[in-house]
Design a protein around this motif. Structure first.
Motif, PDB file in Angstrom:
ATOM      1  N   GLY A 172      53.632  42.639  40.841  1.00 22.63           N
ATOM      2  CA  GLY A 172      55.076  42.865  40.929  1.00 22.63           C
ATOM      3  C   GLY A 172      55.511  42.966  42.377  1.00 22.63           C
ATOM      4  N   SER A 173      56.698  43.576  42.568  1.00 23.12           N
ATOM      5  CA  SER A 173      57.196  43.703  43.941  1.00 23.12           C
ATOM      6  C   SER A 173      56.692  44.989  44.581  1.00 23.12           C
ATOM      7  CB  SER A 173      58.707  43.652  43.941  1.00 23.12           C
ATOM      8  OG  SER A 173      59.191  44.763  43.205  1.00 23.12           O
ATOM      9  N   ALA A 181      54.154  51.511  52.155  1.00 22.92           N
ATOM     10  CA  ALA A 181      53.683  50.127  52.036  1.00 22.92           C
ATOM     11  C   ALA A 181      53.675  49.636  50.597  1.00 22.92           C
ATOM     12  CB  ALA A 181      52.298  50.002  52.648  1.00 22.92           C
ATOM     13  N   MET A 236      38.303  25.918  54.827  1.00 17.58           N
ATOM     14  CA  MET A 236      37.496  26.941  54.135  1.00 17.58           C
ATOM     15  C   MET A 236      36.733  26.296  52.976  1.00 17.58           C
ATOM     16  SD  MET A 236      37.495  30.270  55.066  1.00 17.58           S
ATOM     17  CE  MET A 236      39.069  30.579  55.827  1.00 17.58           C
ATOM     18  N   GLU A 237      35.469  26.641  52.839  1.00 18.06           N
ATOM     19  CA  GLU A 237      34.623  26.003  51.832  1.00 18.06           C
ATOM     20  C   GLU A 237      35.080  26.361  50.423  1.00 18.06           C
ATOM     21  OE1 GLU A 237      33.666  27.608  54.457  1.00 18.06           O
ATOM     22  OE2 GLU A 237      32.646  26.057  55.624  1.00 18.06           O
ATOM     23  N   GLU A 244      33.464  27.084  47.693  1.00 20.23           N
ATOM     24  CA  GLU A 244      32.857  28.246  47.009  1.00 20.23           C
ATOM     25  C   GLU A 244      33.393  29.568  47.561  1.00 20.23           C
ATOM     26  OE1 GLU A 244      28.643  28.585  47.587  1.00 20.23           O
ATOM     27  OE2 GLU A 244      28.660  27.235  49.305  1.00 20.23           O
ATOM     28  N   VAL A 245      33.770  29.553  48.832  1.00 20.19           N
ATOM     29  CA  VAL A 245      34.351  30.764  49.412  1.00 20.19           C
ATOM     30  C   VAL A 245      35.703  31.035  48.772  1.00 20.19           C
ATOM     31  CG1 VAL A 245      35.208  31.817  51.524  1.00 20.19           C
ATOM     32  CG2 VAL A 245      33.133  30.439  51.582  1.00 20.19           C
ATOM     33  N   ALA A 255      35.313  32.278  45.159  1.00 21.19           N
ATOM     34  CA  ALA A 255      34.873  33.666  45.039  1.00 21.19           C
ATOM     35  C   ALA A 255      35.949  34.640  45.506  1.00 21.19           C
ATOM     36  CB  ALA A 255      33.610  33.868  45.850  1.00 21.19           C
ATOM     37  N   GLU A 256      37.047  34.122  46.061  1.00 23.60           N
ATOM     38  CA  GLU A 256      38.130  34.952  46.603  1.00 23.60           C
ATOM     39  C   GLU A 256      37.577  36.010  47.549  1.00 23.60           C
ATOM     40  OE1 GLU A 256      41.772  35.417  43.986  1.00 23.60           O
ATOM     41  OE2 GLU A 256      40.125  35.619  42.570  1.00 23.60           O
ATOM     42  N   LEU A 257      36.723  35.511  48.422  1.00 26.25           N
ATOM     43  CA  LEU A 257      36.046  36.396  49.358  1.00 26.25           C
ATOM     44  C   LEU A 257      37.021  36.951  50.379  1.00 26.25           C
ATOM     45  CD1 LEU A 257      33.098  37.198  50.046  1.00 26.25           C
ATOM     46  CD2 LEU A 257      33.093  35.361  51.697  1.00 26.25           C
ATOM     47  N   VAL A 258      37.898  36.074  50.808  1.00 25.70           N
ATOM     48  CA  VAL A 258      38.787  36.449  51.907  1.00 25.70           C
ATOM     49  C   VAL A 258      40.043  37.112  51.351  1.00 25.70           C
ATOM     50  CG1 VAL A 258      40.177  35.540  53.771  1.00 25.70           C
ATOM     51  CG2 VAL A 258      37.897  34.627  53.356  1.00 25.70           C
ATOM     52  N   LEU A 259      40.404  38.216  51.947  1.00 24.73           N
ATOM     53  CA  LEU A 259      41.599  38.950  51.513  1.00 24.73           C
ATOM     54  C   LEU A 259      42.846  38.160  51.920  1.00 24.73           C
ATOM     55  CD1 LEU A 259      42.202  41.859  50.352  1.00 24.73           C
ATOM     56  CD2 LEU A 259      42.750  42.461  52.693  1.00 24.73           C
ATOM     57  N   PRO A 260      43.743  37.873  50.941  1.00 25.94           N
ATOM     58  CA  PRO A 260      44.955  37.136  51.318  1.00 25.94           C
ATOM     59  C   PRO A 260      45.812  37.967  52.276  1.00 25.94           C
ATOM     60  CG  PRO A 260      44.804  37.465  48.937  1.00 25.94           C
ATOM     61  CD  PRO A 260      43.700  38.224  49.540  1.00 25.94           C
ATOM     62  N   MET A 316      50.733  39.949  50.195  1.00 32.11           N
ATOM     63  CA  MET A 316      50.593  40.626  48.903  1.00 32.11           C
ATOM     64  C   MET A 316      51.989  40.853  48.364  1.00 32.11           C
ATOM     65  SD  MET A 316      47.364  41.431  48.329  1.00 32.11           S
ATOM     66  CE  MET A 316      45.843  41.406  49.204  1.00 32.11           C
ATOM     67  N   SER A 317      52.251  40.381  47.156  1.00 27.01           N
ATOM     68  CA  SER A 317      53.615  40.475  46.616  1.00 27.01           C
ATOM     69  C   SER A 317      54.018  41.917  46.392  1.00 27.01           C
ATOM     70  CB  SER A 317      53.691  39.688  45.312  1.00 27.01           C
ATOM     71  OG  SER A 317      52.923  40.356  44.317  1.00 27.01           O
ATOM     72  N   PHE A 318      53.029  42.784  46.110  1.00 25.28           N
ATOM     73  CA  PHE A 318      53.377  44.165  45.745  1.00 25.28           C
ATOM     74  C   PHE A 318      53.591  45.069  46.958  1.00 25.28           C
ATOM     75  CE2 PHE A 318      48.776  43.508  45.444  1.00 25.28           C
ATOM     76  CZ  PHE A 318      48.317  44.400  46.396  1.00 25.28           C
ATOM     77  N   LYS A 319      53.570  44.502  48.154  1.00 23.91           N
ATOM     78  CA  LYS A 319      53.713  45.360  49.331  1.00 23.91           C
ATOM     79  C   LYS A 319      55.111  45.269  49.911  1.00 23.91           C
ATOM     80  CE  LYS A 319      50.474  46.156  52.269  1.00 23.91           C
ATOM     81  NZ  LYS A 319      49.455  45.963  53.296  1.00 23.91           N
ATOM     82  N   MET A 366      50.859  43.316  56.032  1.00 27.18           N
ATOM     83  CA  MET A 366      49.929  43.667  57.103  1.00 27.18           C
ATOM     84  C   MET A 366      50.356  43.030  58.429  1.00 27.18           C
ATOM     85  SD  MET A 366      47.563  45.788  56.685  1.00 27.18           S
ATOM     86  CE  MET A 366      45.932  46.165  57.222  1.00 27.18           C
TER      87      MET A 366
END
Lengths: 723, 124
Positions: free
Chosen positions: A112-113, A142, B1-2, B4-5, B8-13, B16-19, B23
C-alpha cells in the motif's frame, strides 16, 4: 539447526485488516516479523546489511540478511563486510535499521502507500531513550505506522511459557542472547527491572572466541574459518561441561573418554597421486634408452673424428703435392705459382704442413710420438742450437740475433725439463713417505689412527680459527662460533686495518707540518694500504692441502671416520628437516577442549576479559537487587527459573546452571531450572499472543502521543505484560 | 544484473511504495556517506543518567558487577588449568610442554592469545 532464514515474499498482506498488529522481534542476531495471533513469524533473516559493489556495472547495492552465498559471486564484497545496526544490544545505526525494515515489510508483502498496522517491536531491557525515540520516529515518519509498542523479548518469552505452565508468575528469566545476557526477576507476572542485571557476553563472544582459538591453532586454514562456518561448528559441537576443570583433566591426561569426545572437521582434501616405485621393466627400459643415447653420441663423436682425420690427411697430401710441384718450379716463378694457392713462401707451406701433421696426430690420439719427439730433441740439442758455442766475434749481426734466440730457447727447454725432473723426484719421495706410513700403520694400527686423528683435529682447528679470524676480526677468542657477527665485525682484521690507515691518511692531510716521505718507512704505508696484502694465504693453502691429504688417508684406513663440517652456514643447511608430504590429518580441524571451553565463558566472562559475573552468579545478583528482602519470594523465584535465548541450546546448560545456582543459594533452597519451549522463537510467539489481547491498543502510543508527551514520558514508557 | 540475482530478489529495491520518504530522498547520493550515528557510549553519555534517582533502573545501572568468586586461571593455549605464568610473554600455561610452545611462539601470536582475554599490549 534452528536458525534458518525464511525470506519468501508473503502474498496475503492485504487479507489482514488494518487493526491486526505486526509483531517484530528485533534481535541482535535475527530479525523476525509476522502477524499477531499467528504461531510463527512469517519472515526470519539475519539482522545484517551488506553494501557490496556489483562487479560488472559497478553500482553499489544493498543486500539485507543472509542469502545464498553462491549468488554473491557477482558482487565485490571485499570493501565492506556485513554490518549490523546494533552496538551491543542497542540499535544505534538507524540507516541500517531502515534498510532492514524496508526489506522486512517488503517480504511481508506490504504494497500500500503506508504500513497501516500497529507495530509491536522488541527492544533490550532499559533501552536508552535516544534509541527508543529514534526507532519510534523512523516507524512513524518513514512508514506511517499508526501506533507503536515496545516490549522486552525475554519478558514476552517468560509470559508465553507462563501461559503454558512451564514457569510461575514469580520467577527468574535467564536470557543469554547474542551480545548480552540478562537475568530478569518476575514478581506477580511483571518484570522487575530494578532487580535485573546484564552481563555483556553472549553467543557472539562464544563464536568469536572459538574462531580465534581455531585460527590460532590452525593458522594455515584461517581462510576456511569464516564466521558462518564457526557459528555452525559452535551449534553442532559445543556443550557445557558439568565441571570445567575435571572435564579439562580428561583431555589433559588423554583418556579414552576424551578421545571419544574430540570432534573433527575434515576440510576438503584430495590425496596427492602416490608415486609407485618404478618396476624392473621400467628401470631396464630407461637404462636401455640411456645406453642407446650414449652409443649414438659415441658414434657421432667417432664419425666427426674420422671425418676430421680424413680432411687433415687430404690437406697434407695436397700440401705435399704442392711442395713436390714447387721443386720443379723455377726460383723466380715461385711467387707467380703460389699466388693462386694463397701461400706466400715455401717456409709458410712447410710450417702449415708441420702444424697439420701435429693436429692429425692429436686427432689420431698418438701421444707416444710426442714423447719420442721430446727425447729426440734432447739428443739433437746440440744440433739444434749450433750457434751457442761459437764466440760472438765470429758471427755476423744476423747470426748474433739468431744466437740470442737459440740461447733463450735452450734455457727455457732446460728449465722445463728440470721442473719435470723435480716433480718426478717429489712423487718418488711422497711414495716413499706413504710406504713408511703404511709400515708404521701395519706395525701398530690403533696408535697410527690415533695419531692421524690428533693431527687432523689440530689442523682442522687451526684452519677454522684462521678463517674465523679472517671473517670476525681478531678479538674473537674462539668461543663465538655461532657466527654472531656484530656491526663492527663485518670486516676482517686486514680489511679493518686498511680502512684505519685510509681514514687516518685522509684526515691527517693538511694537519700541521707534512713530513710524509721524510723517512723511507713512510712508503711502506702504501704497501699496507694496497688491497692484496693477505700475507698468510700461502700457509693456509698448505695447511688445507695437508688437511685434505690426512682426511683422505683417514677415510682410507678408518671406516668410522667422518670428516668434520666446516663451521658456518654449511652446518645449518645440513640440518634442515625434510619436507613432510601433507596428509589427511593436516586438513582436519580438531575440536577438543574448545568444545566446552568456548561456552564456558558464559559462566566465566573474565576469561575473555569481561570483568563481570557469569550466568550462575547473575541470579544471586538479581535476587540481591530486589527492593524488598523476602525469603519466601526468593524461594518462589528460584523454584521457577526459565532459560530462554539462543545460548540455552547448548547441551548441559540447565544442569550446570542448577549446580551453579545451588552453590550461591542457602542450603536446601528449592531450585528448579527449566528451558523454554523454544528458546529462540518464544519471544516472538509471546509478543504475538500479547498483541492479540483486547487491551493491547491501550499499551501502544500513536504519533500524536509521541510528539505531545515528549521524551520524558517515553523514558518511563513501559508495557504492562499482564493484561 | 544477472538473471539469477534478479530472480532471487537479492538486491533491495530503492523504491518502496509503502514508504513516505524514500531512502534516496533521506540520504541523497553523493552527500557525505559517512553520516555519524552516535555510538552506544555517546548515547549513554547523553542520557545523563546521573540526574535521575539511583533506584530507577537504567541501561547503565542494571549492568552486573564483577564476580566475587576467586578467578580460576586457564592455560591460554590448551585451556587446561594453568598453575604457571610466564613473565616474559604474560601467557599462562599448564605444563612444561606448553611452556616450550609458549617460548617458541612469535610475538604476533602471543599478542593474539593475550588479546583473547583483553590483555594484549595496545599501542596508542
Amino acid at each position: 539447526m534452528p536458525f534458518i532464514s525464511q525470506i519468501k515474499r508473503q502474498t496475503d498482506y492485504n487479507l489482514f485488516p488494518s487493526s491486526t498488529p505486526i509483531v517484530i522481534d528485533n534481535g541482535a542476531s535475527y530479525f523476525r516479523i509476522g502477524w499477531a495471533g499467528e504461531t510463527d513469524p512469517r519472515v526470519i533473516f539475519r539482522n545484517i546489511v551488506q553494501r557490496p559493489r556489483h562487479k560488472t556495472t559497478g553500482e553499489t547495492v544493498t543486500i539485507v540478511g543472509d542469502h545464498d552465498t553462491t549468488l554473491l559471486k557477482y558482487f565485490d564484497c571485499t570493501r565492506s563486510g556485513p554490518r549490523s545496526a546494533f552496538d551491543s544490544n542497542v540499535v544505534y545505526q538507524f540507516e541500517i535499521m531502515e534498510y532492514i525494515l524496508d526489506f522486512a515489510f517488503d517480504r511481508l508483502g506490504a504494497n500500500g502507500s503506508e504500513i497501516d498496522h500497529p507495530v509491536l517491536i522488541t527492544e533490550c531491557v532499559c533501552n536508552p531513550v535516544h534509541s527508543r525515540s529514534k526507532m519510534a520516529e523512523l516507524l512513524f515518519e518513514a512508514y506511517g505506522v499508526p501506533s507503536v509498542a515496545f516490549g522486552v523479548d525475554a519478558a514476552f518469552s517468560y509470559k508465553y511459557n507462563q501461559q503454558y505452565g512451564i514457569c510461575n508468575k514469580d520467577g527468574l528469566a535467564i536470557c543469554p542472547g547474542f551480545s548480552t545476557t540478562h537475568v530478569i526477576p518476575f514478581v506477580e507476572g511483571e518484570p522487575v527491572y530494578r532487580g535485573s542485571c546484564r552481563t555483556n557476553i553472549g553467543g557472539y563472544h562464544i563464536t568469536d572466541y572459538l574462531k580465534q582459538l581455531l585460527s590460532l591453532k590452525h593458522p594455515q586454514h584461517m581462510t576456511k574459518l569464516t564466521w558462518e562456518k564457526v557459528e555452525d561448528l559452535k551449534m553442532e559441537h559445543c556443550y557445557i561441561a558439568p565441571d570445567y576443570f575435571s572435564e579439562a583433566q580428561l583431555f589433559q591426561k588423554g583418556t579414552k573418554e576424551a578421545e571419544h569426545k574430540t570432534r573433527c572437521w575434515q576440510l576438503p582434501w584430495v590425496p596427492p597421486p602416490t608415486e609407485e616405485p618404478p618396476s624392473e621393466e621400467e628401470i631396464a627400459r630407461k637404462a636401455a634408452i640411456k645406453e642407446r643415447q650414449g652409443q649414438r653420441l659415441r658414434e657421432m663423436a667417432e664419425a666427426k673424428r674420422s671425418s676430421r682425420i680424413n680432411e687433415l690427411e687430404n690437406q697434407i697430401h695436397g700440401l705435399e703435392f704442392l711442395l713436390q710441384q714447387l721443386e720443379q718450379v723455377e726460383e723466380n716463378d715461385i711467387a707467380a705459382f703460389l699466388s693462386d694457392t694463397g701461400y706466400v713462401s715455401r717456409q709458410e707451406i712447410e710450417s702449415t704442413l708441420v702444424k697439420l701433421t701435429q693436429s692429425l696426430r692429436k686427432a689420431k690420439g698418438e701421444r707416444k710420438v710426442e714423447q719420442a719427439e721430446l727425447e729426440k730433441t734432447d739428443a739433437s740439442m746440440n744440433e739444434k742450437y749450433p750457434l751457442i758455442h761459437i764466440p760472438d766475434n765470429m758471427l755476423s749481426l744476423e747470426q748474433l740475433k739468431e744466437k740470442r734466440r737459440q740461447i733463450f730457447l735452450k734455457t727455457t727447454t732446460e728449465g722445463r725439463q728440470r721442473a719435470k725432473q723435480k716433480r718426478v723426484e717429489e712423487e718418488l719421495e711422497q711414495e716413499k713417505k706413504n710406504q713408511e706410513e703404511e709400515e708404521r700403520r701395519l706395525e701398530n694400527p690403533e696408535l697410527y689412527v690415533e695419531q692421524m686423528r690428533a693431527k687432523y683435529k689440530e689442523l682442522f682447528e687451526k684452519i677454522d680459527q684462521r678463517k674465523r679470524l679472517k671473517t670476525n676480526g681478531n678479538h674473537t677468542n674462539g668461543n663465538n662460533t655461532s657466527g654472531g657477527v656484530g656491526r663492527g665485525e663485518r670486516l676482517n682484521a686486514a680489511q679493518r686495518e686498511r680502512m684505519r690507515l685510509l681514514t687516518t691518511a685522509a684526515f691527517d692531510r693538511g694537519k700541521g707540518e707534512d713530513t710524509f716521505g721524510a723517512k723511507d718507512e713512510d712508503w711502506q704505508l702504501y704497501k699496507l694500504m694496497s688491497r692484496d696484502n693477505d700475507d698468510d694465504d700461502e700457509e693456509m693453502d698448505e695447511n688445507e692441502a695437508e688437511l685434505a691429504r690426512i682426511s683422505a688417508r683417514l677415510q682410507e684406513v678408518d671406516p668410522t671416520f667422518v670428516p668434520k663440517q666446516e663451521s658456518g652456514p654449511t652446518q645449518s643447511a645440513a640440518e634442515i628437516p625434510r619436507v613432510r608430504p601433507l596428509t589427511k590429518e593436516d586438513f582436519q580441524i580438531v575440536l577438543g577442549v574448545e568444545r566446552f571451553r568456548c561456552p564456558e565463558i558464559l559462566f566465566r566472562p573474565n576469561w575473555v576479559g569481561i570483568d563481570q559475573v557469569g550466568l550462575d552468579e547473575m541470579t544471586g545478583v538479581s535476587i540481591r537487587r530486589l527492593p524488598t528482602k523476602d525469603e519466601d519470594l526468593e524461594q518462589r523465584l528460584t523454584s521457577s527459573i526459565l532459560m530462554t535465548g539462543g545460548c540455552c541450546l547448548f547441551p548441559g546448560m540447565s544442569e550446570r546452571l542448577e549446580a551453579g545456582i545451588r552453590m550461591i543459594r542457602p542450603c536446601g533452597a528449592p531450585i528448579k531450572v527449566v528451558r523454554a519451549l523454544d528458546p529462540v522463537l518464544d519471544a516472538w510467539r509471546g509478543a504475538s499472543v500479547y498483541a492479540t489481547k483486547l487491551q493491547f491498543p491501550q499499551q501502544t502510543f500513536s504519533r500524536m502521543d509521541y510528539y505531545e508527551k515528549g521524551e520524558n514520558w517515553l523514558r518511563r514508557y513501559q508495557l504492562q505484560y499482564t493484561l | 544484473m544477472e538473471a539469477e540475482v534478479i530472480e532471487a530478489e537479492l538486491v533491495l529495491p530503492t523504491y518502496m511504495s509503502f514508504k513516505r520518504i524514500q531512502m534516496y530522498e533521506k540520504y541523497p547520493k553523493g552527500q557525505s556517506r559517512g553520516r555519524h550515528w552516535k555510538h552506544l557510549k555517546q548515547i549513554l553519555q547523553a542520557e545523563n543518567y546521573q540526574n535521575y534517582p539511583p533506584d530507577e533502573p537504567n541501561y547503565v545501572n542494571i549492568e552486573s558487577p564483577p564476580s566475587m568468586h576467586p578467578c580460576k586461571r586457564i592455560c591460554d593455549i590448551t585451556g587446561f588449568e594453568a598453575p604457571y605464568y610466564d613473565p616474559r610473554t604474560n601467557l599462562r600455561y599448564a605444563n612444561a610442554e606448553v611452556f616450550k610452545l609458549v617460548r617458541s611462539l612469535p610475538n604476533e601470536y602471543v599478542q593474539r592469545y593475550l588479546a583473547l582475554r583483553n590483555a594484549a599490549v595496545v599501542l596508542k
